[in-house]
Design a protein around this motif. Structure first.
Motif, PDB file in Angstrom:
ATOM      1  N   ASN A  29     -10.186  13.228  71.831  1.00  0.00           N
ATOM      2  CA  ASN A  29     -11.617  13.296  71.538  1.00  0.00           C
ATOM      3  C   ASN A  29     -12.098  11.970  70.943  1.00  0.00           C
ATOM      4  O   ASN A  29     -11.329  11.039  70.729  1.00  0.00           O
ATOM      5  CB  ASN A  29     -11.925  14.486  70.617  1.00  0.00           C
ATOM      6  CG  ASN A  29     -11.259  14.363  69.260  1.00  0.00           C
ATOM      7  OD1 ASN A  29     -11.034  13.277  68.756  1.00  0.00           O
ATOM      8  ND2 ASN A  29     -10.937  15.506  68.655  1.00  0.00           N
ATOM      9  N   THR A  30     -13.385  11.915  70.669  1.00  0.00           N
ATOM     10  CA  THR A  30     -13.995  10.689  70.153  1.00  0.00           C
ATOM     11  C   THR A  30     -13.341  10.236  68.853  1.00  0.00           C
ATOM     12  O   THR A  30     -13.067   9.040  68.667  1.00  0.00           O
ATOM     13  CB  THR A  30     -15.506  10.911  69.936  1.00  0.00           C
ATOM     14  OG1 THR A  30     -16.072  11.323  71.173  1.00  0.00           O
ATOM     15  CG2 THR A  30     -16.193   9.678  69.446  1.00  0.00           C
ATOM     16  N   VAL A  54     -10.072   8.519  69.558  1.00  0.00           N
ATOM     17  CA  VAL A  54     -10.245   7.178  70.125  1.00  0.00           C
ATOM     18  C   VAL A  54     -10.565   6.175  69.019  1.00  0.00           C
ATOM     19  O   VAL A  54      -9.996   5.079  68.963  1.00  0.00           O
ATOM     20  CB  VAL A  54     -11.338   7.169  71.215  1.00  0.00           C
ATOM     21  CG1 VAL A  54     -11.681   5.751  71.645  1.00  0.00           C
ATOM     22  CG2 VAL A  54     -10.907   7.997  72.415  1.00  0.00           C
ATOM     23  N   LEU A  55     -11.486   6.547  68.132  1.00  0.00           N
ATOM     24  CA  LEU A  55     -11.848   5.656  67.028  1.00  0.00           C
ATOM     25  C   LEU A  55     -10.659   5.419  66.102  1.00  0.00           C
ATOM     26  O   LEU A  55     -10.400   4.282  65.683  1.00  0.00           O
ATOM     27  CB  LEU A  55     -13.032   6.229  66.259  1.00  0.00           C
ATOM     28  CG  LEU A  55     -14.357   6.232  67.002  1.00  0.00           C
ATOM     29  CD1 LEU A  55     -15.391   7.070  66.259  1.00  0.00           C
ATOM     30  CD2 LEU A  55     -14.864   4.822  67.242  1.00  0.00           C
ATOM     31  N   LEU A  79     -22.091  10.558  66.492  1.00  0.00           N
ATOM     32  CA  LEU A  79     -22.219   9.143  66.836  1.00  0.00           C
ATOM     33  C   LEU A  79     -23.641   8.768  67.246  1.00  0.00           C
ATOM     34  O   LEU A  79     -23.966   7.581  67.301  1.00  0.00           O
ATOM     35  CB  LEU A  79     -21.242   8.763  67.947  1.00  0.00           C
ATOM     36  CG  LEU A  79     -19.759   8.872  67.582  1.00  0.00           C
ATOM     37  CD1 LEU A  79     -18.897   8.502  68.781  1.00  0.00           C
ATOM     38  CD2 LEU A  79     -19.418   8.004  66.392  1.00  0.00           C
ATOM     39  N   THR A  85     -22.217  15.417  68.070  1.00  0.00           N
ATOM     40  CA  THR A  85     -23.098  14.292  68.367  1.00  0.00           C
ATOM     41  C   THR A  85     -23.274  13.339  67.177  1.00  0.00           C
ATOM     42  O   THR A  85     -24.250  12.597  67.118  1.00  0.00           O
ATOM     43  CB  THR A  85     -24.478  14.809  68.817  1.00  0.00           C
ATOM     44  OG1 THR A  85     -25.039  15.591  67.751  1.00  0.00           O
ATOM     45  CG2 THR A  85     -24.377  15.647  70.079  1.00  0.00           C
ATOM     46  N   GLY A 125     -22.359   5.303  66.511  1.00  0.00           N
ATOM     47  CA  GLY A 125     -21.415   4.898  67.552  1.00  0.00           C
ATOM     48  C   GLY A 125     -21.450   3.401  67.796  1.00  0.00           C
ATOM     49  O   GLY A 125     -20.407   2.740  67.880  1.00  0.00           O
TER      50      GLY A 125
END
Length: 171
Positions: free
Chosen positions: A2-3, A6-7, A127, A125, A142
């Motif tokens: 997920n996001t 990744v970060l 980001l 949401t 983001g």
């Protein structure tokens, strides 16, 4: 993945490069400048950490690690406590010095820990939230985080380059 994953991975890669650039070097090597206008490894790592600390703390609504854990006092630099190195002159770059890599990595790792805590908690949401409306278009969380990652990787790569140059000089 997920996001948040990744970060966290991106920030983890920065940590790897920073450690590789700093570990095992003497204070003289960390503070060395390839020429009078160049940045030292010390300045590069301090600056990238200050930017990450400043930007992530602002986005997270937290106090900067620089202040909350008194890294400002430990470094004892002759600048305003809010200085990040942005726009520093060659003379100011030369004033950012350390006695060992432990100080640099201690501060970096403390900021990294706070950053991971923040980014791994992002959901949905998050980001899309605007964190700076002084730009057109406004900067979302983001965009801010990607900007920090890009800036950090550039400066970490520069520190690795300086280290490589110093090591070649020794041979």
């Amino acid at each position: 993945m997920n996001t948040a994953d990744v970060l966290a991975d991106a920030f983890g890669r920065i940590q790897e490069v920073v450690h590789e650039a700093v570990e095992g070097l003497s204070a003289e090597e960390l503070n060395a400048r390839l020429d009078p206008g160049a940045n030292s490894i010390t300045w590069l790592v301090w600056h990238l950490t200050r930017i990450q600390d400043d930007h992530v703390a602002d986005a997270a609504g937290r106090e900067q690690v620089w202040l909350s854990q008194d890294w400002v006092g430990r470094f004892g630099l002759p600048f305003d406590e809010g200085a990040t190195g942005y726009g520093h002159s060659g003379k100011q770059v030369a004033q950012v010095r350390v006695d060992s890599g432990e100080l640099l990595l201690g501060y970096f790792d403390a900021v990294h820990e706070e950053t991971l805590e923040f980014v791994t908690g992002l959901k949905g949401t998050a980001l899309n939230r605007v964190v700076d409306d002084s730009w057109s278009p406004p900067v979302t969380l983001g965009v801010r985080l990607v900007s920090v990652i890009a800036d950090d990787l550039q400066h970490a790569g520069q520190a690795a380059f300086v280290r490589g140059s110093l090591e070649r000089r020794r041979r």
